[in-house]
Design an enzyme around this catalytic site. Structure first.
Site, PDB file in Angstrom:
ATOM      1  N   ASP A   1     112.746  98.147  29.794  1.00 13.69           N
ATOM      2  CA  ASP A   1     111.784  98.916  29.005  1.00 13.69           C
ATOM      3  C   ASP A   1     111.171  99.979  29.904  1.00 13.69           C
ATOM      4  OD1 ASP A   1     112.425  96.752  27.351  1.00 13.69           O
ATOM      5  OD2 ASP A   1     110.398  96.597  26.524  1.00 13.69           O
TER       6      ASP A   1
ATOM      7  N   LYS B   1     110.499 102.489  21.586  1.00 17.09           N
ATOM      8  CA  LYS B   1     109.398 101.497  21.562  1.00 17.09           C
ATOM      9  C   LYS B   1     108.079 102.248  21.538  1.00 17.09           C
ATOM     10  CE  LYS B   1     107.470  97.911  24.684  1.00 17.09           C
ATOM     11  NZ  LYS B   1     107.737  97.167  25.955  1.00 17.09           N
TER      12      LYS B   1
ATOM     13  N   LYS C   1     111.154  99.030  18.474  1.00 17.68           N
ATOM     14  CA  LYS C   1     110.279  97.959  18.985  1.00 17.68           C
ATOM     15  C   LYS C   1     108.835  98.408  18.931  1.00 17.68           C
ATOM     16  CE  LYS C   1     109.157  95.193  23.119  1.00 17.68           C
ATOM     17  NZ  LYS C   1     109.583  94.843  24.521  1.00 17.68           N
TER      18      LYS C   1
HETATM   19  O1  G3H Z   1     105.425  95.293  25.474  1.00 15.65           O
HETATM   20  C1  G3H Z   1     104.649  94.468  25.046  1.00 15.65           C
HETATM   21  C2  G3H Z   1     103.188  94.688  25.043  1.00 15.65           C
HETATM   22  O2  G3H Z   1     102.706  94.955  26.321  1.00 15.65           O
HETATM   23  C3  G3H Z   1     102.476  93.474  24.471  1.00 15.65           C
HETATM   24  O3  G3H Z   1     101.183  93.866  24.143  1.00 15.65           O
HETATM   25  P1  G3H Z   1     100.091  92.782  23.702  1.00 15.65           P
HETATM   26  O4  G3H Z   1      99.698  92.036  24.951  1.00 15.65           O
HETATM   27  O5  G3H Z   1      98.945  93.595  23.112  1.00 15.65           O
HETATM   28  O6  G3H Z   1     100.726  91.828  22.696  1.00 15.65           O
END
Ligand code: G3H
Length: 316
Positions: A153, A216, A252
């Site tokens: 990513d 994403k 995503k």
């Molecule tokens: O890529 C994923 C995100 O950093 C997750 O974010 P979050 O901690 O708000 O669920």
């Protein structure tokens, strides 16, 4: 998940500056989309199980440890209690789409997921800001792949978007795509930093033309992360790209998604904008660190009729 590909010729960058996105109309569509459609009872349970299959179970915190990653991987392998699996009549335990961690946590995640078939995704390229020399960002990608990450990513340089320097954005992502080698590239657009939906639309197109396997929304660290209007703009760019090239790029949403309702809303958007085929781990992922707890709690209620205390389903 889709394969790495030669994305073909760069897009007509001049056309990107002629893109227009009607923000009020987009916001209205996003609001009505989830209001008009709802998924009830057995259908809702099925979609929540699907959300688990499509989830990148994530920990991206400065205090991450190998032990925390190992616990997260155990949860990714067995996300639901046995009584819920039995109560839903599932033939097998559903597993998460991937586990997403920082590069130095890839090795413990790979070991903890051995034999599960669950890939490790690693953020890279100076996550979350991306403000490092390109050669160091590319080296970080190669490090994460060498550690065993099957998905990378990356974060884009927001300054290229804000300056409408589409060629620079394209070339940077193309270099990252090459550095990924066999690993799949998800391009994080950090849409909360991009100011306009038109910039989101343009960046989506550039990232796909540069070879991104997924686009994403967010790192989870911006002030505003995944929102449905942004999701509409990105999924429509994906739809246009598929129509123009025949190639399907994944989507995503990530950051700030905490509830089972969020999981349902995002799947409604995917189904309405891209169709049921896109609601598979190869083309759809939910990037979340805490959403799974509420999904399990809702499924527990579906099976038992009772709500367990929220902490009982909290992640490691
Ligand atoms: O890529 C994923 C995100 O950093 C997750 O974010 P979050 O901690 O708000 O669920």
């Amino acid at each position: 998940m889709s394969h790495a590909r030669n994305p073909g010729t760069p897009p007509d960058f001049a056309a990107l500056d002629r893109l227009a996105v009607n923000r009020p109309a987009t916001e209205r569509r996003a609001a009505t989309l989830t209001a008009r459609r709802s998924l009830k009872n057995v259908h809702q349970a099925a979609w929540l199980v699907n959300a688990i299959r499509c989830m990148d179970l994530t920990t991206l915190a400065g205090d991450d440890t190998p032990d925390r990653v190992r616990r997260l991987c155990a949860k990714a392998r067995r996300p639901l209690a046995d009584h819920i699996v039995a109560g839903l009549g599932l033939e097998a335990m559903p597993v998460c789409g991937a586990v997403c961690v920082y590069p130095t946590m890839v090795a413990p995640a790979v070991r903890a997921l051995e034999g599960s078939g669950i890939p490790v995704a690693s953020v890279a390229t100076g996550f979350p800001a991306g403000l490092m020399p390109l050669d160091l960002r590319l080296a970080e990608i190669r490090y994460a792949v060498d550690q065993g990450a099957a998905e990378i990513d990356i974060v884009i340089t927001r300054a290229h978007v804000l300056a409408a320097d589409w060629a620079a954005l394209h070339d940077e992502i193309a270099a990252m795509r090459e550095a990924c080698g066999p690993a799949h590239l998800k391009a994080i657009l950090a849409t909360g930093d991009l100011v306009t939906l038109r910039n989101v639309a343009a960046s989506s197109r550039v990232a796909m033309a540069a070879g991104a396997d997924f686009i994403k929304t967010s790192t989870g660290k911006e002030g505003v992360n995944a929102t449905l209007p942004v999701g509409l703009v990105m999924t429509r760019a994906i739809r246009d790209y598929a129509a123009a090239t025949g190639h399907r790029v994944g989507f995503k949403p990530a950051g700030g998604m905490k509830t089972a309702k969020d999981a349902l809303n995002w799947q409604i958007l995917m189904r309405e904008e891209l169709g049921r085929d896109w609601l598979e781990p190869g083309l759809f992922r939910l990037g979340a660190s805490s959403m799974l707890g509420d999904i399990e709690r809702q499924l527990d209620h579906h099976v038992t009729g009772r709500y367990a205390a929220a902490h009982r389903h909290a992640l490691a």
